[in-house]
Scaffold this motif. Structure first.
Motif, PDB file in Angstrom:
ATOM      1  N   VAL A  60      32.620  39.782  35.480  1.00  0.00           N
ATOM      2  CA  VAL A  60      33.385  41.036  36.137  1.00  0.00           C
ATOM      3  C   VAL A  60      34.631  40.994  35.478  1.00  0.00           C
ATOM      4  O   VAL A  60      35.078  42.052  34.992  1.00  0.00           O
ATOM      5  CB  VAL A  60      33.676  40.477  37.597  1.00  0.00           C
ATOM      6  N   MET A  61      35.252  39.786  34.828  1.00  0.00           N
ATOM      7  CA  MET A  61      36.408  39.867  34.118  1.00  0.00           C
ATOM      8  C   MET A  61      35.930  40.535  32.555  1.00  0.00           C
ATOM      9  O   MET A  61      36.815  41.295  32.291  1.00  0.00           O
ATOM     10  CB  MET A  61      36.728  38.374  34.037  1.00  0.00           C
ATOM     11  N   ALA A  79      39.505  36.712  38.978  1.00  0.00           N
ATOM     12  CA  ALA A  79      38.208  37.205  39.809  1.00  0.00           C
ATOM     13  C   ALA A  79      37.772  35.992  40.855  1.00  0.00           C
ATOM     14  O   ALA A  79      38.207  35.053  40.565  1.00  0.00           O
ATOM     15  CB  ALA A  79      37.010  37.593  39.093  1.00  0.00           C
ATOM     16  N   ALA A  80      37.559  36.338  42.020  1.00  0.00           N
ATOM     17  CA  ALA A  80      37.505  35.543  42.907  1.00  0.00           C
ATOM     18  C   ALA A  80      36.458  35.757  43.911  1.00  0.00           C
ATOM     19  O   ALA A  80      36.148  37.086  44.133  1.00  0.00           O
ATOM     20  CB  ALA A  80      38.574  35.020  43.670  1.00  0.00           C
ATOM     21  N   VAL A 123      38.092  32.448  38.948  1.00  0.00           N
ATOM     22  CA  VAL A 123      38.456  32.418  37.767  1.00  0.00           C
ATOM     23  C   VAL A 123      39.745  32.894  37.345  1.00  0.00           C
ATOM     24  O   VAL A 123      39.978  34.213  37.570  1.00  0.00           O
ATOM     25  CB  VAL A 123      37.280  32.983  36.788  1.00  0.00           C
ATOM     26  N   ASP A 124      40.632  31.942  36.976  1.00  0.00           N
ATOM     27  CA  ASP A 124      42.160  32.647  36.837  1.00  0.00           C
ATOM     28  C   ASP A 124      42.701  32.428  35.321  1.00  0.00           C
ATOM     29  O   ASP A 124      42.914  31.355  35.022  1.00  0.00           O
ATOM     30  CB  ASP A 124      42.924  31.964  37.952  1.00  0.00           C
ATOM     31  N   GLU A 125      42.914  33.772  34.678  1.00  0.00           N
ATOM     32  CA  GLU A 125      43.663  33.447  33.482  1.00  0.00           C
ATOM     33  C   GLU A 125      44.914  34.199  33.464  1.00  0.00           C
ATOM     34  O   GLU A 125      45.602  34.425  32.548  1.00  0.00           O
ATOM     35  CB  GLU A 125      42.781  34.529  32.584  1.00  0.00           C
ATOM     36  N   ALA A 144      38.637  41.595  42.065  1.00  0.00           N
ATOM     37  CA  ALA A 144      39.184  41.661  40.638  1.00  0.00           C
ATOM     38  C   ALA A 144      40.728  42.046  40.586  1.00  0.00           C
ATOM     39  O   ALA A 144      40.908  42.907  41.201  1.00  0.00           O
ATOM     40  CB  ALA A 144      38.159  42.254  39.996  1.00  0.00           C
ATOM     41  N   ILE A 145      41.293  41.227  40.058  1.00  0.00           N
ATOM     42  CA  ILE A 145      43.183  41.515  40.235  1.00  0.00           C
ATOM     43  C   ILE A 145      43.545  41.373  38.920  1.00  0.00           C
ATOM     44  O   ILE A 145      43.427  40.528  38.075  1.00  0.00           O
ATOM     45  CB  ILE A 145      43.631  40.514  41.024  1.00  0.00           C
TER      46      ILE A 145
END
Length: 408
Positions: A44-45, A53-54, A69-71, A142-143
């Motif tokens: 997704v990312m 994304a979570a 998953v946090d960038e 997704a953010i």
């Protein structure tokens, strides 16, 4: 959202998950262990350029991060909880519709939304996740803090497809876990039953032994012929009781201990042990003719008492199913590389459809008239296998022959 972790009101957090005390511990663990979910979030990312994304577990009053998953450094890890009113996912749960916008500044619906303003959300997508049974689980999110293409046809279709895939995966894992729990319950219940059977058999031994001792003492006393005849009739059910207890005990021990233990000795007194079994049968059933022919012409390595028990079970089976008034023949011989002990009786042929289940526990033939537990042939077969042998059966209109075939 900004580059700094958001100021959230945590009901439960990542530490509760690490301690194993989270309210949604099972759901979180299930998703954390899933390679599929990790791959989906990374895809997704990669496809949307979103940097967060979570998968979240969403109820009517709770929002809990299960996998992320946090960038962007939002600081939301597995188990962290945000007040449901501070998320768009409450709307997704209530309506069943996705919440998606590419740029909050130009979006007609969410341009002035306080949630987006509070957390600095610029682009956002939240898609519902349903289990296979239609129940709502949570959302795939997704953010980003910058504009991203999350609402295009391809991105939208991909997010829906991935949410559906996660839902199906969750349902499959839940079914597997439920089946494993059921199997474990059945295993424990089976063990309890086996332990009960073992205790029952053990506790029955003493009163039956006392009864047998009393019959032997009475047999030495003078008594009328009618009383002597009654005494002889009592010996048959006593023998049957002892046999049932032996089979129960051996079955329970084999189940609890992983199999039947045998103690093979060289030049075992097999002929003596089999003769004693036949003599016992003759004593308790004097009206039945049992012919014995043993031709063991070389030393035999085996557990003689166990083989004798197998033969005893085959004899009892022949007594139950053989035609009344016809002889039962027990033959023992050594052939090339084998020791064979056969028990033959005349009577009805065993139907082919029944032969497949003859050596399974608690199986009984059609003519057993309800007596017995259906363990005799199973125990005999198990004893033969413990010696590296088998029990073969040959049945036709003339009669039936069971053969204990041992290496040696």
């Amino acid at each position: 959202m900004s580059e700094q972790p958001p100021q959230t009101s945590l009901v439960q957090d990542h530490q509760a998950y690490l301690k194993g005390s989270h309210d949604f511990q099972v759901d979180i663990e299930r998703l954390v262990k899933s390679d599929l979910v990790q791959t989906i979030l990374e895809t997704v990312m990669l496809a949307t350029n979103a940097r967060f994304a979570a998968v979240a577990r969403v109820t009517d009053d709770r929002w809990v991060a299960c996998r992320s998953v946090d960038e962007v450094n939002f600081g939301i890890a597995e188990g962290d909880e945000i007040e449901i009113q501070s998320t768009f996912c409450q709307t997704v749960r209530d309506t069943g519709d996705e919440v998606i916008f590419n740029n909050v500044a130009t979006d007609k619906v969410y341009r002035d939304d306080p949630i987006a303003a509070k957390f600095g959300i610029v682009s956002y997508a939240s898609v519902p996740i349903y289990r296979s049974d239609g129940s709502f689980f949570g959302t795939l999110c997704a953010i980003d803090t910058e504009p991203r293409d999350l609402g295009g046809l391809r991105a939208h279709a991909m997010l829906k497809m991935f949410a559906n895939l996660i839902g199906r995966s969750l349902s499959a894992e839940e079914r597997i876990e439920a089946q494993e729990l059921e199997l474990e319950h059945e295993r424990k219940l089976g063990q309890i039953q086996e332990e009960f059977v073992a205790i029952l058999g053990h506790d029955l031994r003493n009163p039956v032994a006392a009864f047998a001792s009393g019959l032997r003492l009475l047999g030495k006393e003078p008594m009328p012929d009618k009383a002597r005849s009654t005494l002889n009739l009592m010996r048959a059910p006593l023998h049957r009781m002892n046999e049932l207890i032996d089979n129960l005990m051996l079955h329970a021990k084999s189940r609890l201990g992983g199999g039947i233990n045998i103690r093979s000795t060289e030049d075992a007194p097999l002929a003596v042990a089999v003769t004693e079994v036949v003599d016992e049968i003759r004593a308790v059933a004097p009206d039945r003719q049992v012919e014995l022919d043993l031709r063991f012409d070389r030393p035999i390595t085996c557990d003689a008492s166990r083989i004798a028990q197998a033969v005893s079970n085959l004899l009892s089976n022949a007594m139950s199913h053989g035609a009344p008034g016809t002889p039962i023949k027990v033959v023992g011989e050594c052939s090339a590389g084998q020791v064979i002990i056969s028990v033959a009786n005349q009577g009805q042929e065993i139907p082919a459809e029944l032969r497949e289940n003859l050596f399974r526990p608690f199986q009984r033939g059609r003519t057993s008239e309800g007596e017995g537990l259906g363990l005799g042939l199973y125990i005999a077969s198990t004893i033969a296998r413990a010696h590296g042998g088998v029990i073969a059966v040959d049945s036709n209109a003339a009669g039936t022959v069971f053969s204990v075939q041992l290496p040696g």
